[in-house]
Design an enzyme around this catalytic site. Structure first.
Site, PDB file in Angstrom:
ATOM      1  N   ASP A 101      88.913 -13.393 -33.234  1.00 44.67           N
ATOM      2  CA  ASP A 101      89.590 -14.422 -32.457  1.00 44.67           C
ATOM      3  C   ASP A 101      89.824 -15.613 -33.393  1.00 44.67           C
ATOM      4  OD1 ASP A 101      87.184 -15.717 -32.726  1.00 44.67           O
ATOM      5  OD2 ASP A 101      86.574 -15.474 -30.654  1.00 44.67           O
ATOM      6  N   ASP A 279      88.439  -6.969 -24.461  1.00 40.09           N
ATOM      7  CA  ASP A 279      87.141  -7.257 -25.089  1.00 40.09           C
ATOM      8  C   ASP A 279      86.321  -8.101 -24.134  1.00 40.09           C
ATOM      9  OD1 ASP A 279      86.647 -10.332 -26.207  1.00 40.09           O
ATOM     10  OD2 ASP A 279      88.747  -9.873 -25.823  1.00 40.09           O
ATOM     11  N   CYS A 317      75.440  11.327 -18.898  1.00 36.15           N
ATOM     12  CA  CYS A 317      75.974  10.424 -19.925  1.00 36.15           C
ATOM     13  C   CYS A 317      75.780  11.050 -21.305  1.00 36.15           C
ATOM     14  CB  CYS A 317      75.272   9.072 -19.855  1.00 36.15           C
ATOM     15  SG  CYS A 317      75.713   7.954 -21.214  1.00 36.15           S
ATOM     16  N   CYS A 322      70.783   8.732 -23.528  1.00 32.86           N
ATOM     17  CA  CYS A 322      70.679   9.567 -22.326  1.00 32.86           C
ATOM     18  C   CYS A 322      70.589  11.051 -22.626  1.00 32.86           C
ATOM     19  CB  CYS A 322      71.875   9.301 -21.408  1.00 32.86           C
ATOM     20  SG  CYS A 322      71.877   7.653 -20.666  1.00 32.86           S
ATOM     21  N   HIS A 353      73.752   2.294 -24.559  1.00 28.17           N
ATOM     22  CA  HIS A 353      74.271   2.987 -23.371  1.00 28.17           C
ATOM     23  C   HIS A 353      75.500   2.277 -22.801  1.00 28.17           C
ATOM     24  CE1 HIS A 353      74.563   4.953 -19.490  1.00 28.17           C
ATOM     25  NE2 HIS A 353      74.640   3.737 -18.972  1.00 28.17           N
TER      26      HIS A 353
END
Length: 410
Positions: A101, A279, A317, A322, A353
């Site tokens: 940015d 984002d 997942c 996971c 995750h």
């Protein structure tokens, strides 16, 4: 037949598929550090790292484009160190793409939250949050910093005002100044052959002002286009109107980036409205509070009910935490619950995750667009997130209805 590919010196954009109902698109974006599949979500590595996970762990989530913060890297380690090391890729050991940015967002936060900044035609004057010393961020300095950082996508410095501001005169001033500042950014940009400068459409919630700004920005022909100034507390229905208005004006063969968006339902609806890139710090920040993002909503794993739950964070997942076998850790909810209030490892695991979830969500969205079953995917997504249709948020129902998807029909 018109070409589906457009190339500029440091970017190639290929339109792969369109949804036959909504405005959703699937595209291939090729940047100096490799290909990126759109639509996509960018995790935010503010200080050149995602808090709590290594570059290798980030790579394993499938991430190929993450965001760094120009302002923070300009302060520490500073331009001299970045120049000496050869840019942010080498500093953080990241061999894939980076978007920075402009640094102006921090000025925006200063103005809106701390009242410490003063925006003039010259640039953003503010007091350093570290030591209180006066600082000036100009379009030229922002681009100079980003040239040193070496990011694949760099953002123009824009004059940002919170969308809910009632001051129409100030909103117009900010929009027009953002156009002038883009011209200064283009003039200052030293590496157009290796870094892509994106413009940012401003104008608050005023749709006519957004249209006017889009026209001016598009005339500058930057390699990509961002829609900025949102996620600032406006009603979701207003957010959707702005995104829909802007995407309707944008060329087919350029990436469209809506800045600061990260909740899963926001991502899915925004893709339906024609946006490609997003984002947000939310999935990583919420992980540090013990929250897991799942297809059935956010779970607070600190809750007592998970103390004896020996299932994975999310069944099915594919993230390293996971899954079992194939390098997976088979982490249980009970383990995360046990550590969530005591050890940083829980935050690290949930970060892995949550980032995987966001990126996997966008991969599924992309595949459904390619197979032209995106409307059905949207219905499945909302059915998984909410117990009944009566709980569906009105803003999402209305926005999707506007692009041909009626969530309430059988």
């Amino acid at each position: 037949m018109a070409s589906n590919i457009l190339s500029s010196p440091a970017l190639t954009f290929e339109l792969v598929a369109r949804c036959s109902t909504t405005r959703a698109r699937a595209s291939n974006l090729t940047l100096p550090h490799g290909p990126v599949q759109l639509p996509m979500f960018m995790p935010v590595a503010t200080q050149a790292s995602l808090k709590g996970i290594t570059p290798q762990q980030l790579e394993e989530t499938g991430c190929r484009l993450c965001l760094n913060n120009t302002y923070h890297l300009g302060l520490r380690p500073g331009q001299e160190v970045l120049d000496a090391v050869g840019g942010a890729h080498k500093l953080q050991g990241w061999n894939h793409n980076i978007l920075t940015d402009s640094g102006g967002q921090v000025g925006f936060q200063m103005v809106s939250l701390l009242k410490l900044a003063n925006i003039t035609e010259e640039g953003v004057r503010f007091l350093s949050p570290h030591d209180g010393s006066p600082m000036l961020l100009t379009p030229e300095h922002s681009i100079s910093l980003q040239n040193t950082i070496g990011s694949d996508i760099i953002m123009q410095l824009d004059d940002v005002l919170v969308t809910t501001s009632p001051d129409k005169e100030r909103m117009r001033e900010a929009m027009e100044r953002s156009v002038r500042w883009l011209d200064r950014c283009i003039a200052a940009h030293k590496n157009p052959d290796s870094q892509n400068l994106f413009c940012i459409i401003q104008g608050g919630l005023d749709l006519e002002m957004r249209r006017e700004c889009a026209k001016e920005m598009l005339a500058r022909d930057t390699p990509g286009i961002a829609i900025g100034g949102l996620s600032g507390g406006e009603a979701k229905a207003d957010y959707c109107r702005v995104v829909a208005t802007c995407t309707a004006l944008l060329p087919d063969l350029k990436p469209r980036y809506v800045m600061g968006i990260g909740y899963p339902e926001d991502l899915v609806v925004s893709v339906a409205l024609g946006a490609d890139m997003f984002d947000c710090v939310w999935p990583t920040r919420t992980a540090r509070f013990g929250n897991a993002v799942t297809k059935h909503g956010v779970l607070n794993i600190r809750n007592r009910q998970y103390a004896n739950d020996f299932g994975p964070i999310e069944p099915g997942c594919g993230c390293t935490c996971c899954r079992t076998g194939d390098g997976g850790m088979g982490i249980t909810r009970a383990f995360v619950n046990h550590n969530a209030s005591k050890e940083t490892v829980a935050a690290h695991l949930l970060t892995i995750h949550n980032v995987w979830y966001q990126l996997s969500l966008m991969r599924e969205v992309r595949q459904s667009i390619i197979e032209d079953r995106f409307p059905a995917y949207i219905r499945e997504f909302f059915a998984g997130l909410y117990a009944s249709k009566t709980e569906y948020p009105d803003w999402a129902v209305e926005a999707l209805r506007g692009v041909g998807v009626d969530l309430m029909s059988e």
